[in-house]
Design an enzyme around this catalytic site. Sequence first.
Site, PDB file in Angstrom:
ATOM      1  N   GLY A  59       0.833  -1.192   0.000  1.00 24.40           N
ATOM      2  CA  GLY A  59       0.000   0.000   0.000  1.00 24.40           C
ATOM      3  C   GLY A  59       0.867   1.241   0.000  1.00 24.40           C
ATOM      4  O   GLY A  59       1.992   1.216   0.509  1.00 24.40           O
ATOM      5  N   GLN A  65       3.306   9.918   0.763  1.00 25.10           N
ATOM      6  CA  GLN A  65       4.588   9.217   0.941  1.00 25.10           C
ATOM      7  C   GLN A  65       5.560   9.492  -0.206  1.00 25.10           C
ATOM      8  O   GLN A  65       6.752   9.228  -0.084  1.00 25.10           O
ATOM      9  CB  GLN A  65       4.361   7.706   1.082  1.00 25.10           C
ATOM     10  CG  GLN A  65       3.674   7.328   2.392  1.00 25.10           C
ATOM     11  CD  GLN A  65       3.451   5.827   2.481  1.00 25.10           C
ATOM     12  OE1 GLN A  65       2.475   5.318   1.978  1.00 25.10           O
ATOM     13  NE2 GLN A  65       4.373   5.115   3.106  1.00 25.10           N
ATOM     14  N   CYS A  93       5.754  -0.333   7.210  1.00 25.35           N
ATOM     15  CA  CYS A  93       5.407   0.851   6.425  1.00 25.35           C
ATOM     16  C   CYS A  93       6.602   1.224   5.558  1.00 25.35           C
ATOM     17  O   CYS A  93       7.740   1.204   6.034  1.00 25.35           O
ATOM     18  CB  CYS A  93       5.074   2.009   7.361  1.00 25.35           C
ATOM     19  SG  CYS A  93       4.689   3.541   6.502  1.00 25.35           S
ATOM     20  N   LEU A  94       6.347   1.567   4.303  1.00 22.29           N
ATOM     21  CA  LEU A  94       7.459   1.931   3.413  1.00 22.29           C
ATOM     22  C   LEU A  94       8.182   3.194   3.894  1.00 22.29           C
ATOM     23  O   LEU A  94       9.327   3.420   3.550  1.00 22.29           O
ATOM     24  CB  LEU A  94       6.951   2.116   1.973  1.00 22.29           C
ATOM     25  CG  LEU A  94       6.495   0.833   1.269  1.00 22.29           C
ATOM     26  CD1 LEU A  94       5.889   1.156  -0.090  1.00 22.29           C
ATOM     27  CD2 LEU A  94       7.659  -0.151   1.101  1.00 22.29           C
ATOM     28  N   HIS A 129      -4.574   1.856   7.601  1.00 22.88           N
ATOM     29  CA  HIS A 129      -3.189   2.340   7.709  1.00 22.88           C
ATOM     30  C   HIS A 129      -2.953   3.464   6.683  1.00 22.88           C
ATOM     31  O   HIS A 129      -2.430   4.530   7.015  1.00 22.88           O
ATOM     32  CB  HIS A 129      -2.236   1.162   7.461  1.00 22.88           C
ATOM     33  CG  HIS A 129      -0.776   1.513   7.348  1.00 22.88           C
ATOM     34  ND1 HIS A 129       0.176   1.005   8.196  1.00 22.88           N
ATOM     35  CD2 HIS A 129      -0.093   2.303   6.469  1.00 22.88           C
ATOM     36  CE1 HIS A 129       1.369   1.480   7.854  1.00 22.88           C
ATOM     37  NE2 HIS A 129       1.236   2.263   6.797  1.00 22.88           N
ATOM     38  N   GLU A 130      -3.386   3.221   5.442  1.00 21.71           N
ATOM     39  CA  GLU A 130      -3.132   4.201   4.369  1.00 21.71           C
ATOM     40  C   GLU A 130      -3.941   5.486   4.580  1.00 21.71           C
ATOM     41  O   GLU A 130      -3.434   6.583   4.342  1.00 21.71           O
ATOM     42  CB  GLU A 130      -3.465   3.597   2.995  1.00 21.71           C
ATOM     43  CG  GLU A 130      -2.659   2.357   2.611  1.00 21.71           C
ATOM     44  CD  GLU A 130      -1.163   2.524   2.737  1.00 21.71           C
ATOM     45  OE1 GLU A 130      -0.661   3.653   2.595  1.00 21.71           O
ATOM     46  OE2 GLU A 130      -0.474   1.514   2.991  1.00 21.71           O
TER      47      GLU A 130
END
Length: 174
Positions: free
Chosen positions: A46, A51, A94-95, A136-137
Amino acid sequence: MAIRKIIIEPDPTLKKISEPVDRVGTEEQKLMDDMLETMYYAKGIGLAAIQIGVPKRIVVMDLSKDEKKKEPMYFVNPIIKNKNQDLSKFEEGCLSVPNQFVEVSRPSTCEIEYLDYNGEKRNLKCDGLLAVCIQHEIQHLDGITILRYVSNLKRSMIVKKLSKLKANEDRVVL
Ligand code: ZN
């Protein structure tokens, strides 16, 4: 399509509240294409537009396990409805917080209202990983990352680690 740079914590950009999108046009579609390519490249499931530094309420996801059968999902202006009172715990990565996992409790099911890639209004019932990921997103769109869910001590340790990582990344070898 293009791979964009993913912003890593700590960074004030990740605290920004993203703006709703007026209409889904070619610019937004191009952004979603880039986001998806960036997400696949980084091996995430995601990604929120903020981000990659774009403060628009846009999320892309792909929860398919099989690399050959991609199932991209696009969410513009997603709104969470009908959250379940029951919470479930999940170890989230998370990225923007690479190599860290944080246990987060969230409503186990929810319903999402959003616009799709073509700007059509849609509803989606979410449970399991889908519910975890979309919540989350959507929090990214409100300037919140998983660092919200750790103790102050753990947060400062993670921030220190990531700051070091970023300092090394910026180094240039000639
Ligand atoms: Zn994330």
